[in-house]
Design a protein around this motif. Structure first.
Motif, PDB file in Angstrom:
ATOM      1  N   HIS A  53       0.713  -0.874  -0.397  1.00 58.09           N
ATOM      2  CA  HIS A  53       0.280   0.038   0.233  1.00 58.09           C
ATOM      3  C   HIS A  53       1.000   1.210   0.100  1.00 58.09           C
ATOM      4  CE1 HIS A  53      -2.730  -2.909   1.289  1.00 58.09           C
ATOM      5  NE2 HIS A  53      -2.638  -3.021   2.180  1.00 58.09           N
ATOM      6  N   PRO A  54       1.161   2.081  -1.044  1.00 59.63           N
ATOM      7  CA  PRO A  54       1.852   3.094  -0.812  1.00 59.63           C
ATOM      8  C   PRO A  54       1.966   4.151  -0.387  1.00 59.63           C
ATOM      9  CG  PRO A  54       1.147   2.374  -4.055  1.00 59.63           C
ATOM     10  CD  PRO A  54       0.823   1.311  -2.732  1.00 59.63           C
ATOM     11  N   ALA A  55       0.497   4.630   0.170  1.00 57.54           N
ATOM     12  CA  ALA A  55       0.608   5.464   0.908  1.00 57.54           C
ATOM     13  C   ALA A  55      -0.622   4.913   2.050  1.00 57.54           C
ATOM     14  CB  ALA A  55      -0.622   6.516  -0.149  1.00 57.54           C
ATOM     15  N   THR A  56      -0.461   3.488   2.445  1.00 62.06           N
ATOM     16  CA  THR A  56      -1.712   3.285   3.866  1.00 62.06           C
ATOM     17  C   THR A  56      -0.511   3.060   5.170  1.00 62.06           C
ATOM     18  OG1 THR A  56      -3.171   3.143   2.182  1.00 62.06           O
ATOM     19  CG2 THR A  56      -3.623   2.093   4.071  1.00 62.06           C
ATOM     20  N   ASP A  57       0.122   3.527   6.186  1.00 59.38           N
ATOM     21  CA  ASP A  57       0.145   2.490   7.027  1.00 59.38           C
ATOM     22  C   ASP A  57      -1.039   1.070   7.600  1.00 59.38           C
ATOM     23  OD1 ASP A  57       3.015   4.064   7.032  1.00 59.38           O
ATOM     24  OD2 ASP A  57       2.125   5.805   8.182  1.00 59.38           O
ATOM     25  N   ALA A  94       3.422   2.533   4.665  1.00 64.05           N
ATOM     26  CA  ALA A  94       3.402   2.494   3.767  1.00 64.05           C
ATOM     27  C   ALA A  94       4.543   2.557   3.044  1.00 64.05           C
ATOM     28  CB  ALA A  94       2.779   3.862   3.290  1.00 64.05           C
ATOM     29  N   GLY A  95       4.123   1.545   1.325  1.00 61.86           N
ATOM     30  CA  GLY A  95       5.495   1.578   0.927  1.00 61.86           C
ATOM     31  C   GLY A  95       5.476   0.234   1.554  1.00 61.86           C
ATOM     32  N   GLN A 145      -8.324  10.363   1.293  1.00 61.60           N
ATOM     33  CA  GLN A 145      -7.425   9.452   0.490  1.00 61.60           C
ATOM     34  C   GLN A 145      -6.737  10.581   0.190  1.00 61.60           C
ATOM     35  OE1 GLN A 145      -7.726   6.035   0.507  1.00 61.60           O
ATOM     36  NE2 GLN A 145      -9.392   6.741   1.492  1.00 61.60           N
ATOM     37  N   PRO A 146      -4.952   9.812   0.400  1.00 63.39           N
ATOM     38  CA  PRO A 146      -4.324  10.778   0.029  1.00 63.39           C
ATOM     39  C   PRO A 146      -3.875  10.509  -1.632  1.00 63.39           C
ATOM     40  CG  PRO A 146      -3.158   8.803   0.120  1.00 63.39           C
ATOM     41  CD  PRO A 146      -4.438   9.175   0.812  1.00 63.39           C
ATOM     42  N   ARG A 147      -2.939  10.894  -2.931  1.00 66.07           N
ATOM     43  CA  ARG A 147      -3.209  11.085  -4.368  1.00 66.07           C
ATOM     44  C   ARG A 147      -1.575  10.368  -3.759  1.00 66.07           C
ATOM     45  NH1 ARG A 147      -6.749  14.411  -6.043  1.00 66.07           N
ATOM     46  NH2 ARG A 147      -7.143  16.742  -5.394  1.00 66.07           N
ATOM     47  N   ALA A 148      -1.490   8.594  -4.749  1.00 68.39           N
ATOM     48  CA  ALA A 148      -0.829   8.197  -4.451  1.00 68.39           C
ATOM     49  C   ALA A 148      -0.963   7.139  -5.859  1.00 68.39           C
ATOM     50  CB  ALA A 148      -0.325   7.389  -3.228  1.00 68.39           C
ATOM     51  N   ASP A 151      -2.107   0.778  -5.025  1.00 63.06           N
ATOM     52  CA  ASP A 151      -2.079  -1.052  -4.383  1.00 63.06           C
ATOM     53  C   ASP A 151      -1.125  -1.715  -5.273  1.00 63.06           C
ATOM     54  OD1 ASP A 151      -2.587   0.806  -2.069  1.00 63.06           O
ATOM     55  OD2 ASP A 151      -4.227  -0.656  -1.883  1.00 63.06           O
TER      56      ASP A 151
END
Length: 154
Positions: A53-57, A94-95, A145-148, A151
């Motif tokens: 998940h690039p923008a999810t902890d 994240a990431g 939601q972030p802009r990223a 997944d």
């Protein structure tokens, strides 16, 4: 189960009891504007599935069972490898590519907190196959939601 996802309204419930009683692969228990709580039951020899998940902890906590948590910078470079049991938490930055596998002899019961929200509020997947094939499992439009990047799944 007695919990119902009521969206971003005040809520309280016995998280341990609901987690232990959950027999679904994934049950979304509460969806807030910035985070989400899901309950999971992973069968013996099953896993969550290698993903990033690039923008999810993500915070996971085992309430029953025994698992193997793996994480790393690439899907073929899982440099973190830790056995976890009842009461242990797993913190996924994240990431990071990550997976949790049930290595015990009973279903592994856990809950996870995503920040930001990751699944459709109230969504229930009885099995991992159901989750993998679901084309209608997006966060609520009202969630932040972030802009990223999207997944990724191995």
């Amino acid at each position: 189960m007695s919990i119902t996802d009521i969206g971003p309204r005040p809520q309280s419930f016995d998280l341990e009891t609901e987690t232990l009683e959950n027999t679904n692969y994934r049950t979304v228990a509460w969806s807030g504007t910035y985070l989400q709580v899901t309950l999971m039951s992973i069968p013996v020899n099953g896993d969550i599935g290698l993903e990033k998940h690039p923008a999810t902890d993500q915070f996971l906590r085992l309430d029953r069972g025994r698992g193997r948590a793996q994480m790393g910078p690439a899907k073929d470079e899982l440099t973190f490898d830790q056995e976890v049991t009842d009461g242990w938490c797993i913190l996924v930055p994240a990431g990071s590519w990550h997976n949790v596998t049930n290595i015990g002899d009973e279903p592994m019961q856990l809950y996870t907190v995503y920040a930001p929200q990751h699944h459709k509020p109230g969504k229930v997947h009885q099995t991992k196959t159901d989750a993998d094939n679901d084309t209608d499992d997006e966060p609520a439009e009202w969630s932040v939601q972030p802009r990223a990047a999207e997944d990724e799944h191995a």
